[in-house]
Every structure is written in structure tokens, then in C-alpha cells.
Design an enzyme around this catalytic site. Structure first.
Site, PDB file in Angstrom:
ATOM      1  N   LYS A 169     -13.803   0.879  -3.745  1.00 12.80           N
ATOM      2  CA  LYS A 169     -14.890   1.327  -2.856  1.00 12.80           C
ATOM      3  C   LYS A 169     -15.947   2.082  -3.657  1.00 12.80           C
ATOM      4  O   LYS A 169     -17.141   1.842  -3.495  1.00 12.80           O
ATOM      5  CB  LYS A 169     -14.340   2.254  -1.762  1.00 12.80           C
ATOM      6  N   GLU A 187       0.826  -1.203   0.000  1.00 11.21           N
ATOM      7  CA  GLU A 187       0.000   0.000   0.000  1.00 11.21           C
ATOM      8  C   GLU A 187       0.868   1.264   0.000  1.00 11.21           C
ATOM      9  O   GLU A 187       0.434   2.322  -0.438  1.00 11.21           O
ATOM     10  CB  GLU A 187      -0.911  -0.023   1.247  1.00 11.21           C
ATOM     11  N   HIS A 229       7.542 -27.010  -1.083  1.00 13.72           N
ATOM     12  CA  HIS A 229       6.889 -28.115  -1.778  1.00 13.72           C
ATOM     13  C   HIS A 229       5.728 -27.639  -2.643  1.00 13.72           C
ATOM     14  O   HIS A 229       4.899 -28.433  -3.068  1.00 13.72           O
ATOM     15  CB  HIS A 229       6.424 -29.160  -0.760  1.00 13.72           C
TER      16      HIS A 229
END
Ligand code: PA5
Length: 430
Positions: A416, A281, A302
Site C-alpha cells: 500500500k 495473513e 489433471h
């Protein structure tokens, strides 16, 4: 003491010397509060000038919750939850909610009815306190979850006792949550004006849940203060935190635009989540930045190990090494049954884990993945405080070197806006 080294990165000291001036300028901009986003740099001096009274109130409140609750629900998202969760798992391990003490669960960090419903069903009959965290006070995810939590608390305890068991951490004066808390009589703690969400772990945002989980918050702050002192020299050659910031940018210049934080302890999982938010961010803007990823070794050797060893060569790795484990386990002898691994007999698991770390670094370096190393002595409060401060400061300096404002997050608004438009639309497509 926290240490950073770059022997396995292919970077030379001369390359760091070339960063001398730009790092020194970034240091001056950060400490002199003249850089981009300087109104959000209150975290820089927080370890020495934090509000002592507020800290005492955090400790007292934590004691009350520890005395009257089985469960603390922490309701928040992003910087309003990751630091607390990172700290609790770092210090108390993956099974902290199965040990003695208050169980701490996190809500309001997603919009899943399955997650929220299952969790509320699980805690319903326990003694509950709620800590709702939102600096802006208007974030949708925690606001929606808090409606459910408040309904549960009021139906379980009645309005008056519910209000005594709900704590709000938000802006000192403004925002919907502050208004709601004042109107409902919840105790409140302030997120300082000059500290943004992802830099707020050493405020009540992180410290209250950590104290409830049994952490010694004075030790966390002391660790942060040690780091603030140790990483205060503007000369990149004397400052390991600034070396990390500069090397990230050197590597980015070489096309290494993905950084993987690698730990060899599952209890570092949420520390890595916090770190990803911090760097992602702060730096991912203006079409720039390093993509922060994380792995948990040896588990991910793995799975993602193949890609790291042999996939597209745009990765570098920062390994987080813990000097000694909190407990030791000796591998039992198995030679009679014969699993073919006799060399393991009587060895400490931590030794095996360390050999896995060293072997992995060797393999990845040989495969063209520059390796950086951040070392702390053990998983304790002091180390947690040091790590938080080290990465916060490195992120700020790295962001300035990159030429971005490390303290805003304009991109977060885009989803948003779209989501709100859809939620308000009369004909959403389902
Ligand atoms: O770092 C940030 O500022 C963000 O991640 C915020 O912490 C997150 O969006 C939550 O915001 P708020 O605390 O205002 O609810």
C-alpha cells in the site's frame, strides 16, 4: 458433525502428546485474552454472544433487498468479501446467480477496469442494492469501486432512493466510510472492534450478503456454536481442532511448508480462497509460516496432480470431504457405444467422486504427501458455521504454536505504501 482425522498423515498420537502443554498454553492465551493480538479475539465467543438485535436487523434488511432488488453488489476486499463469497458458493453452488433470487456480485476486490466496467454494464438496467464493506473505511480498492457504484446508483435512482439502497458495513464510530454513510443517510452495520477482517464472516460482513442470497443465518450461527462447544477442551487429545493446529506445526517442523486444501466440489472454491487468506495473513510473518494453497479435484488432478504426486516433497494436504451431495446423478449405461468404461454403468456420480478421493489420498500418501481429513455431513448452513469456526480457532492456536500474532497483518501495508507513493508521484513511470 464436523470431524477431523489424521490416519494418513504419518503422525502418531505420541507426537500429539508432546504438544499437550504448548497447546494447553495456547488455549489459555486465546480464551484468557492474554496472547498476542488479544484485542482481536471477539470472534471466539461470538457464536454465543452475538448481537441478537443486529442479527434481526440483518434479516429484515435482507428481506427488503430480496423484495426490491435483482442484484446486490457487495463492495469489499480480503476479509470484507471472501467469507460472504465463500458462504454463498458453498451453500448455493457455482450457479447461484443463474437461479431464482437476488444475484450477488462482488466488486472492489481488484483494480481491473475491465472487470468493474463489464459488471456494472451487466447490472445497470436491473434493480440494484449496494453493500459496501470496509472495517477501516479507507481501503483503496473498495473505495475506488464504490465511487463508481454510488455514481451509478445516484444517476439511476436519484440521491434519496440511492441512499435507501446503499448499506455500509464498517466501524461503529470511526473511519471515512462511517462518515460518508452518516452524511449520506445510508443504513449501517457494525464490524465489532474486537474482530478483524478475516475473522468477521459471522458478523454482518458475511451474514448480510448470505441472508440476501437466501441462507438461513440462524443455522450458520448455530453451527458455529456447536463447533465452539465441541472444540473447547484444552486437552489436545480430546480436541480435533487443536489436533489439526498441532499437526500442522509438526509437519512444518518436518519441512512440509506448503499446505494444500483439497476439495472435490467446485462449490468449495471460494471457501478455499477464504481459508487461504485466513491462514496466509494470520501465520505468514516474521519469516515463518506454512504457505496455504488450494486445489479443486478431480479437475486439478489433471494439472497440479503431477506436482503433488511427484514434485518437491515439501507439501501436505488437507482434504475437505462432504459426506453426501445435495443431489444425486446416476451414470447412464453406455455399453453399446463402448467408451470402454462399462464399470461406470448405473453408478452414482457421488460414489465415483468418493472413489476418486480415496484413490487420490492413497496415491498421495504413497508419494510422500501426508494427508489430513476434515469431514462435514453436507453442504448446509450448519456445516458452514462449523467449518468457519473450526478453521478460525485452529488458525489462532496454530499461530500461537508457531510464535506469531495471528491477528495482525503488518506485511499488507508494504504494497500500500509503495502504491500510494506511486499514485501521488508527479512522474510515475508508465
Ligand atoms: O483480514 C484483514 O484484516 C484484511 O484482509 C482486511 O479484511 C482487508 O484488508 C480489508 O480491510 P477493510 O475491511 O478495512 O477494508
Amino acid at each position: 458433525m464436523l470431524k477431523f482425522s489424521y490416519e494418513n498423515s504419518g503422525i502418531t498420537q505420541n507426537e500429539l502428546v508432546a504438544y499437550f502443554e504448548s497447546v494447553s498454553n495456547a488455549h489459555k492465551a486465546l480464551h484468557g485474552k492474554t496472547g498476542a493480538g488479544n484485542e482481536f479475539t471477539g470472534w471466539v465467543d461470538l457464536p454465543s454472544n452475538y448481537d441478537r438485535e443486529e442479527c434481526e436487523r440483518i434479516r429484515q434488511t435482507a428481506e427488503i433487498i430480496r423484495g426490491n432488488s435483482d442484484v446486490l453488489l457487495v463492495c469489499g476486499i480480503g476479509g470484507s468479501y471472501l467469507g460472504a463469497r465463500a458462504g454463498i458458493e458453498f451453500l448455493k453452488g457455482n450457479f447461484h446467480n443463474h437461479k431464482q433470487g437476488v444475484q450477488v456480485y462482488f466488486i472492489g476486490n481488484n483494480l481491473s477496469p475491465d472487470y468493474l466496467g463489464d459488471l456494472l454494464d451487466y447490472v445497470r438496467d436491473k434493480r440494484i442494492s449496494v453493500c459496501v464493506v470496509s472495517k477501516s473505511g479507507t481501503t483503496l480498492e473498495p473505495a475506488a469501486a464504490f465511487r463508481f457504484a454510488r455514481e451509478l446508483m445516484e444517476s439511476k435512482y436519484g440521491k434519496t432512493e440511492a441512499a435507501e439502497r446503499i448499506y455500509a458495513i464498517t466501524d461503529r464510530e470511526k473511519g471515512a466510510l462511517k462518515k460518508l454513510a452518516d452524511a449520506s443517510g445510508y443504513a449501517t452495520f457494525a464490524v465489532p472492534d474486537d474482530i478483524g477482517g478475516r475473522y468477521s464472516v459471522l458478523t454482518a460482513v458475511g451474514l448480510l450478503p448470505l441472508a440476501v442470497a437466501g441462507a438461513d443465518i440462524a443455522q450458520i450461527l448455530e453451527g458455529a456454536q456447536t463447533a465452539a462447544e465441541n472444540f473447547s477442551d484444552e486437552n489436545v487429545l480430546n480436541n480435533m481442532c487443536y489436533q489439526y493446529a498441532a499437526i500442522r506445526n509438526i509437519l512444518l517442523g518436518r519441512g512440509k511448508n506448503i499446505e494444500i486444501l483439497a476439495g472435490f466440489e467446485p462449490s468449495l472454491r471460494f471457501f478455499a480462497e477464504w481459508w487461504k487468506q485466513l491462514f496466509g495473513e494470520s501465520e505468514g510473518k516474521n519469516h515463518k509460516g506454512i504457505f496455504p494453497a488450494s486445489v479443486e479435484f478431480s479437475t486439478d488432478l489433471h494439472s497440479l496432480g503431477q506436482y503433488i504426486q511427484d514434485g518437491t516433497r515439501n507439501i501436505f494436504e488437507t482434504v475437505l470431504k462432504i459426506g453426501s451431495p445435495n443431489r444425486e446423478m446416476v451414470i447412464p449405461s453406455n455399453s453399446k457405444d463402448g467408451d470402454g468404461l462399462d464399470f461406470l454403468d448405473g453408478k452414482n456420480m457421488s460414489f465415483v467422486n468418493e472413489m476418486a478421493r480415496q484413490g487420490t489420498v492413497q496415491a498421495h500418501e504413497a508419494g510422500g504427501v501426508p494427508n489430513l481429513l476434515v469431514e462435514i455431513p453436507k453442504r448446509d448452513e450448519n456445516s458452514f458455521g462449523q467449518l468457519v469456526y473450526f478453521f478460525e480457532k485452529a488458525c489462532a492456536i496454530s499461530g500461537y504454536l508457531l510464535g506469531v500474532n495471528p491477528f495482525d497483518q503488518p506485511g499488507v501495508e508494504e504494497y500500500k505504501k509503495k502504491m500510494y507513493a506511486l499514485l501521488k508521484s508527479k512522474n510515475p513511470v508508465l
